[in-house]
Design an enzyme around this catalytic site. Structure first.
Site, PDB file in Angstrom:
ATOM      1  N   LYS A   1      29.455  57.674  46.397  1.00  0.00           N
ATOM      2  CA  LYS A   1      28.557  56.568  46.061  1.00  0.00           C
ATOM      3  C   LYS A   1      27.139  56.758  46.588  1.00  0.00           C
ATOM      4  O   LYS A   1      26.196  56.214  46.016  1.00  0.00           O
ATOM      5  CB  LYS A   1      29.140  55.246  46.564  1.00  0.00           C
ATOM      6  CG  LYS A   1      30.399  54.815  45.817  1.00  0.00           C
ATOM      7  CD  LYS A   1      30.886  53.453  46.264  1.00  0.00           C
ATOM      8  CE  LYS A   1      32.131  53.046  45.495  1.00  0.00           C
ATOM      9  NZ  LYS A   1      32.581  51.674  45.852  1.00  0.00           N
TER      10      LYS A   1
ATOM     11  N   ASP B   1      29.664  46.835  41.985  1.00  0.00           N
ATOM     12  CA  ASP B   1      30.508  46.244  43.025  1.00  0.00           C
ATOM     13  C   ASP B   1      29.940  44.894  43.479  1.00  0.00           C
ATOM     14  O   ASP B   1      30.684  43.931  43.700  1.00  0.00           O
ATOM     15  CB  ASP B   1      30.607  47.172  44.244  1.00  0.00           C
ATOM     16  CG  ASP B   1      31.538  48.346  44.022  1.00  0.00           C
ATOM     17  OD1 ASP B   1      32.469  48.215  43.207  1.00  0.00           O
ATOM     18  OD2 ASP B   1      31.338  49.387  44.666  1.00  0.00           O
TER      19      ASP B   1
END
Length: 280
Positions: A73, A110
């Site tokens: 990420k 997210d």
């Protein structure tokens, strides 16, 4: 429908290491089926940080996007042409969308996924909250809490370095973040909203500290599920938001970004995820 039109025969996938456990292919394929995108495909690839640049260079024009899990990420960011403000706010990208000109844009679903999952359970605002853990998911949780929590957030962490990192994220996000040692994590459970971002087993020892009338627990794990903490929380009558809720809501946003189709089929994606988990 948004402005980006879906093209037939496109490809997408989730990358990470380990990756075999990922439910993302199940969710995205269910979305493609519901949207009538019969020529779209979604795979999974075991890719670590060292292999990431080479993997990206090998992609052709058929690729629409990528989902990213740990440990990629943050590693993906230097390899992108642009990232959204949401992704930049926590220096974490879980979604890459490829433009028609091949440009790679990173986003973070997210954060809005967490907010949507909480809203679905009726959690719009809380006075204060607690976060268990201090990894990449915890920073995304802080970004979500910056929009949900009207007061301070206490992060329970294991090291001084992690404590400094979490306070730093709070400053960047405009959120009042306090830190406490993990040994005091039982106190976290008294907050009206508790977000557990730790690996499987890390919160098992906290079960005896679940209060008689708990608030809302957001446990980001989905396998194994329920975690002992989530099970105890539900037994006491507390509201529980699970990792599958987060996974589905963030995947809905990924599907919309990658395909240009909106809204993505939330119910079909959740049903597919629940079926896949039940079969494990």
């Amino acid at each position: 429908m948004n402005s980006r039109v879906a093209t037939e025969g496109r490809r997408a996938a989730v990358l990470g290491s380990p990756i075999e456990h990922s439910l993302s292919p199940v969710l995205h394929r269910a979305a493609y089926a519901a949207l009538g995108l019969a020529d779209w495909s979604y795979g999974r690839f075991e890719v670590g940080e060292a292999e990431l640049a080479g993997f990206l260079e090998g992609l052709d024009g058929s690729w629409a996007g990528l989902s990213l899990t740990m440990p990629l990420k943050r590693a993906i960011i230097p390899l992108l042409d642009a990232i959204t403000d949401t992704a930049a706010s926590v220096e974490a990208v879980n979604t890459v969308v490829f433009g028609e000109d091949g440009r790679r844009t990173g986003d973070n679903t997210d954060i809005p996924g967490m907010i949507a999952a909480l809203r679905e359970r009726g959690v719009e605002k809380v006075e204060y909250a607690a976060v268990l853990g201090a990894g990449a998911t915890a920073s995304s949780a802080l970004a979500a809490l910056a929009r949900v929590c009207t007061g301070p957030v206490t992060a329970y962490v294991r090291t001084h370095t992690r404590a400094e990192e979490m306070r730093g994220w709070g400053e960047r996000l405009g959120l009042e973040v306090h830190t406490a040692d993990w040994a005091e994590a039982g106190h976290a459970l008294d907050a009206p909203l508790v977000v557990a971002t730790t690996p499987a087993g890390a919160t098992d020892a906290l079960v005896p500290y679940v209060p008689e009338t708990p608030g809302t627990l957001f446990d980001v794990l989905y396998d194994p599920w329920p975690t002992p903490l989530a099970a105890s929380w539900a037994e006491r009558g507390g509201a529980v938001v699970g990792g599958l809720d987060l996974l589905v809501h963030q995947a809905v946003l990924q599907v919309e970004l990658m395909t240009g189709r909106s809204p993505a089929p939330l119910a079909a994606m959740r049903a597919a995820g629940e079926e896949a988990l039940a079969a494990r």
